[in-house]
Design an enzyme around this catalytic site. Structure first.
Site, short mmCIF file in Angstrom:
data_model
loop_
_atom_site.label_atom_id
_atom_site.label_comp_id
_atom_site.label_asym_id
_atom_site.label_seq_id
_atom_site.Cartn_x
_atom_site.Cartn_y
_atom_site.Cartn_z
N ARG A 110 37.87 12.45 20.10
CA ARG A 110 37.74 11.53 18.97
C ARG A 110 38.78 11.78 17.88
O ARG A 110 39.06 10.88 17.09
CB ARG A 110 36.33 11.65 18.36
CG ARG A 110 35.22 11.30 19.34
CD ARG A 110 33.86 11.35 18.68
NE ARG A 110 33.75 10.38 17.60
CZ ARG A 110 32.68 10.28 16.81
NH1 ARG A 110 31.65 11.09 16.99
NH2 ARG A 110 32.65 9.38 15.85
N LYS A 159 43.25 -2.49 34.53
CA LYS A 159 44.64 -2.16 34.15
C LYS A 159 45.50 -3.41 34.08
O LYS A 159 46.21 -3.64 33.09
CB LYS A 159 45.24 -1.17 35.15
CG LYS A 159 44.53 0.17 35.23
CD LYS A 159 45.21 1.13 36.17
CE LYS A 159 45.20 0.65 37.61
NZ LYS A 159 43.84 0.59 38.19
N ASP A 175 50.54 -2.31 39.62
CA ASP A 175 49.90 -1.75 40.81
C ASP A 175 50.58 -0.47 41.29
O ASP A 175 49.94 0.56 41.44
CB ASP A 175 49.83 -2.77 41.94
CG ASP A 175 48.99 -2.25 43.11
OD1 ASP A 175 47.84 -1.84 42.86
OD2 ASP A 175 49.48 -2.23 44.24
N HIS A 214 50.01 5.07 41.37
CA HIS A 214 49.14 3.90 41.21
C HIS A 214 48.90 3.66 39.72
O HIS A 214 48.32 4.49 39.02
CB HIS A 214 47.80 4.12 41.92
CG HIS A 214 46.84 2.99 41.76
ND1 HIS A 214 47.09 1.72 42.20
CD2 HIS A 214 45.61 2.94 41.17
CE1 HIS A 214 46.07 0.94 41.91
NE2 HIS A 214 45.15 1.66 41.28
#
Length: 314
Positions: free
Chosen positions: A247, A163, A181, A142
C-alpha cells in the site's frame, strides 16, 4: 522460452547501417555470425595467431596509413590470409580508397567490400547496434508491452486477467502499443532490456469477444511502436481478501529477465477499478522517482515530522 537469430546477411547489414557496396555485389548473401568487429592492424604486421576471421574487418584511416608502410608483396600476402572462408566482408570508412592488394584478394575469395563516409567510430557504432539487436538471444515473455509517456510498461498476469483490454484503454488514452500477448525481449546492454512484437503479431491485439484487431489501422501510426525499453513491469493479480498488497510502495520488487532486474509492481484486479488510469499513474510515479522525487519518502518524512511534533507537545 529463449530464441535467437544465428546470423544476418551482409545485405541486411548494408540496408540497416548506412553502407554502400564498393565491390562484390554478387556476394552480399554471406552470413555474419557475430556483432564483434575487427580493426586488422596486427594482420598488416603479419601477426595472425589470434586473427578473428569470422568478424567484419574494418579499415579506417589508421589501418590504411599503416598498410601504406608495408612492402607490396608482404601486404598482398597478408591480404590473402585475411580473406578467409568465414570472413563476411570488409568495410572501408571515411570514403577511403580500397587498397589494391585487398581489392585483388577479396575478389579472389568472393568477399564483398563495403564503404561509408562515416568515421570508423561512428560506423562501428551503427553496425554494432544493429548486429547485437539481431544476434542477441531473445526471450519470449507472456504479456503486453505499452509505451506510456516514454516509459515502457509491460503488463503481465494470468490469461483472462484483462491485460489486453487494459492496454486497449491505454491506447485510447493516447499511449502506444508495442506488443500484445507475446513480448520478445533482449538485453541491449547490461542495464537495458528491449521488447518488441513477433513479426506475425506486429500491431495486432486479441480482444476476447471481438477477435483480432489491427491497432495501426484503427488508431493510426501514432498508436504503435516497433520496440521499446522495458522500464517497469506491472503484474495484474485477481483480488483476494486473503492476499496482502503493498500500500505504501516500500517493497521494491523486481523481476529478472535476461539477467537484468526490472522493477515490478503488483496490482489487484477487482471489479470497478479503472486499471488504465491506475497503470498510467503508476508509470508517471515511476518516472518521477527516477527523476529524484519519491512520494513514499515524502510521506514518511511528513509522518516522522508529525510524530516528532506531537512528542514535543506532550
Amino acid at each position: 522460452m529463449t530464441d535467437s537469430k544465428t546470423s544476418v546477411t551482409v545485405e541486411e547489414l548494408i540496408n540497416n547501417a548506412r553502407l554502400k557496396i564498393l565491390q562484390g555485389a554478387e556476394y552480399i548473401d554471406r552470413p555474419i555470425v557475430t556483432g564483434n568487429i575487427c580493426r586488422p592492424a596486427l594482420p598488416f604486421a603479419g601477426y595472425f595467431t589470434h586473427y578473428p576471421a569470422e568478424r567484419i574487418q574494418l579499415l579506417g584511416i589508421t589501418e590504411n596509413a599503416f598498410a601504406d608502410e608495408v612492402d607490396h608483396e608482404k601486404l598482398a600476402e597478408y591480404c590473402e590470409r585475411m580473406c578467409c572462408e568465414e570472413t563476411p566482408c570488409f568495410v572501408i570508412t571515411s570514403d577511403l580508397p580500397i587498397l589494391p592488394e585487398l581489392k585483388v584478394a577479396a575478389a579472389k575469395a568472393n568477399i564483398p567490400i563495403l564503404g561509408t563516409h562515416l568515421t570508423s567510430s561512428r560506423a562501428i557504432g551503427n553496425m554494432s547496434a544493429y548486429l547485437w539487436s539481431q544476434l542477441t538471444p531473445r526471450e519470449s515473455v507472456h504479456g503486453v508491452l505499452v509505451d506510456i509517456n516514454g516509459t515502457g510498461v509491460m503488463l503481465t498476469g494470468d490469461s483472462g486477467v484483462g491485460k489486453s483490454e487494459t492496454a486497449l484503454e491505454l491506447i485510447r488514452r493516447g499511449h502506444r502499443l508495442v506488443a500484445d500477448d507475446r513480448v520478445e525481449v533482449y538485453a541491449r546492454d547490461e542495464r537495458d532490456l528491449v521488447g518488441s512484437a513477433p513479426a506475425i503479431l506486429k500491431h495486432m491485439m486479441e480482444i476476447r469477444g471481438i477477435g483480432i484487431i489491427d491497432v495501426m489501422t484503427l488508431f493510426g501510426t501514432g498508436a504503435v511502436l516497433d520496440e521499446d525499453e522495458v522500464d517497469l513491469i506491472i503484474h495484474l493479480e485477481s483480488w483476494s481478501p486473503d492476499k496482502k498488497f503493498d500500500r505504501l510502495g516500500h517493497r521494491g520488487d523486481t523481476r529478472t529477465i535476461q539477467d537484468i532486474a526490472v522493477p515490478q509492481i503488483s496490482l489487484p484486479v477487482k471489479s470497478g477499478r479503472n486499471l488504465a488510469i491506475i497503470i498510467e499513474s503508476a508509470a508517471m510515479n515511476f518516472r518521477a522517482q527516477n527523476m529524484g522525487y519519491d512520494a513514499t519518502t515524502t510521506f514518511d518524512n511528513n509522518l516522522h515530522q508529525l510524530i516528532k511534533q506531537n512528542s514535543k507537545g506532550n
